[in-house]
Design an enzyme around this catalytic site. Structure first.
Site, PDB file in Angstrom:
ATOM      1  N   HIS A 124       0.802  -1.232   0.000  1.00  0.00           N
ATOM      2  CA  HIS A 124       0.000   0.000   0.000  1.00  0.00           C
ATOM      3  C   HIS A 124       0.834   1.281   0.000  1.00  0.00           C
ATOM      4  CE1 HIS A 124      -3.496  -2.411   0.146  1.00  0.00           C
ATOM      5  NE2 HIS A 124      -3.665  -2.532   1.444  1.00  0.00           N
TER       6      HIS A 124
ATOM      7  N   HIS B 253      -9.935   2.055   0.183  1.00  0.00           N
ATOM      8  CA  HIS B 253      -9.910   0.919   1.103  1.00  0.00           C
ATOM      9  C   HIS B 253     -11.045   0.986   2.128  1.00  0.00           C
ATOM     10  CE1 HIS B 253      -8.253  -2.522   3.110  1.00  0.00           C
ATOM     11  NE2 HIS B 253      -7.083  -2.452   2.509  1.00  0.00           N
TER      12      HIS B 253
ATOM     13  N   GLU C  27     -11.340  -3.677  -3.244  1.00  0.00           N
ATOM     14  CA  GLU C  27     -10.269  -2.748  -3.614  1.00  0.00           C
ATOM     15  C   GLU C  27      -9.977  -2.931  -5.099  1.00  0.00           C
ATOM     16  OE1 GLU C  27      -6.968  -3.486  -0.671  1.00  0.00           O
ATOM     17  OE2 GLU C  27      -8.525  -4.739   0.195  1.00  0.00           O
TER      18      GLU C  27
HETATM   19  C1  GLA Z   1      -5.242  -5.278   1.798  1.00  0.00           C
HETATM   20  C2  GLA Z   1      -4.292  -6.399   1.876  1.00  0.00           C
HETATM   21  C3  GLA Z   1      -4.481  -7.104   3.178  1.00  0.00           C
HETATM   22  C4  GLA Z   1      -4.290  -6.155   4.335  1.00  0.00           C
HETATM   23  C5  GLA Z   1      -5.186  -4.971   4.171  1.00  0.00           C
HETATM   24  C6  GLA Z   1      -4.902  -3.892   5.164  1.00  0.00           C
HETATM   25  O1  GLA Z   1      -6.521  -5.721   1.679  1.00  0.00           O
HETATM   26  O2  GLA Z   1      -4.422  -7.308   0.807  1.00  0.00           O
HETATM   27  O3  GLA Z   1      -3.595  -8.176   3.262  1.00  0.00           O
HETATM   28  O4  GLA Z   1      -2.963  -5.716   4.355  1.00  0.00           O
HETATM   29  O5  GLA Z   1      -5.049  -4.413   2.900  1.00  0.00           O
HETATM   30  O6  GLA Z   1      -4.907  -4.373   6.469  1.00  0.00           O
END
Ligand code: GLA
Length: 353
Positions: free
Chosen positions: A105, A179, A319
């Protein structure tokens, strides 16, 4: 209609603003200039009480302590890049490997933690705001100065339209996402057992135990990843499939069947249905993939809005994204943005009451 208030302050004294987009149907979405976070999403109900369908926090301090990206805009690169390494135009780059030896991220100080410049585009029928951020050359290890813009518009059709634009002065990567953690029964509901999900994808990208894709585009048929029809989420979560074990639930990328390069208008990619209220979330996008994440690692700290303690599997995230680790998988759609190009993508989250 749009209203603004001060939500709190950052440790350096800068004010965090909350901007509310309100439409004529009684829907209200509260957005922070911190991380472009969707903090509340209030939907009307027949009993005239509103239900808040996203998870969030009540203070700036809690958002700064949050490791789960609740409601945030994610950038420059949503999801993972293996070991934080990639090559672009024959130059090797090393990003901050901020999670399990991989980049996640956008790094430790990702776009979710930045204060975005905001302006109002329209107050009227479809309230709309613009958020802008300049990310300097070398930010978290990414090349090029990137100018990013996100427009949030709440429409009369109860849809939040998210438009992403960006340009750069040097070839770079850009893979933004939103997110939000949805619980269509209300953020305080505890679990998602009453939710069904659908994703219009015949393939997904299986991963190793560190959530890095192997490179295979695997057919979903006869696996818990076949969500081409609406399916109770808890059925998949209870499966003993190796991929579900690796993710501790759903935390995978689906390759959307409707994707074509250079789409300007979003296609129907996914939906969720909450069976008790009949409320639906429809996800339309121009992006090639979607990560369905069932909040597997969500913990009870920080405490959520109104003192609610959130738990694992208490929400669903859709996402929209380029596939994880795409810079190291030449056959995945490319997240490279070149100098002179304008990045453009749209994702819509529509609530059907
Ligand atoms: C995304 C990732 C997860 C986790 C979340 C945040 O969905 O794929 O593994 O890191 O973000 O907690």
């Amino acid at each position: 209609m749009i209203s603004k208030q001060i939500f709190g302050h950052l440790p350096d004294g800068r004010a965090v603003e909350q901007i509310s987009l309100i439409n004529a149907n009684g829907m209200q979405i509260d957005i922070l200039n911190l991380g472009g976070i969707i903090r509340r999403w209030l939907v009307p109900t027949p009993s005239s009480e509103q239900v808040d369908i996203v998870l969030g926090f009540d203070t700036v301090e809690d958002y700064l302590a949050d490791q789960a990206y609740l409601g945030a805009l994610v950038g420059r690169y949503a999801n993972r890049i293996k070991h934080g390494k990639f090559t672009l135009k024959e130059t090797r780059y090393q990003l901050d490997a901020n999670q399990g030896g991989n980049s996640l991220h956008g790094g430790v100080d990702g776009f979710n933690r930045r204060l975005w410049q905001t302006s109002v585009i329209s107050q009227a029928l479809n309230p709309s705001i613009c958020l802008q951020l300049t990310s300097e050359d070398g930010d978290q290890g990414f090349p090029g100065q990137l100018k990013a813009e996100v427009i949030y518009t709440l429409t009369e059709e109860n849809s939040l339209r998210i438009e992403y634009r960006a340009s750069t002065d040097q070839a770079t990567l850009y893979n933004p996402t939103q997110h939000s953690y949805f619980n269509l029964a209300g953020h305080q509901s505890g679990d998602i057992d009453s939710h069904q999900a659908q994703i219009l994808a015949s393939h997904f990208t299986p991963t190793d135990s560190n959530a890095i894709p192997s490179g295979e585009l695997a057919p979903v048929a006869n696996t818990p990843f076949d969500l081409r029809e609406l399916t109770p989420v808890k059925v998949g979560l209870a499966s003993s499939h190796e991929q579900i074990k690796f993710g501790s639930g759903y935390d995978h990328n689906w390759c959307l069947d409707g994707y074509r390069a250079d789409l300007q208008q979003p296609f129907f990619a996914a939906m969720a249905l909450e069976t008790q209220s009949g409320r639906k979330l429809i996800v339309n996008t121009t992006m090639p993939g979607v990560q369905l994440y069932t909040a597997n690692f969500l913990g009870s700290e920080p405490i959520g809005k109104e003192g609610v303690s959130y738990q694992g599997n208490g929400a669903l995230c859709f996402e929209t994204q380029f596939y994880p680790d795409s810079p190291n998988q030449p056959h995945f759609p490319s997240a490279m943005l070149e100098k002179g190009q304008t990045f453009y993508a749209v994702t819509e989250y529509q609530i059907v009451l």
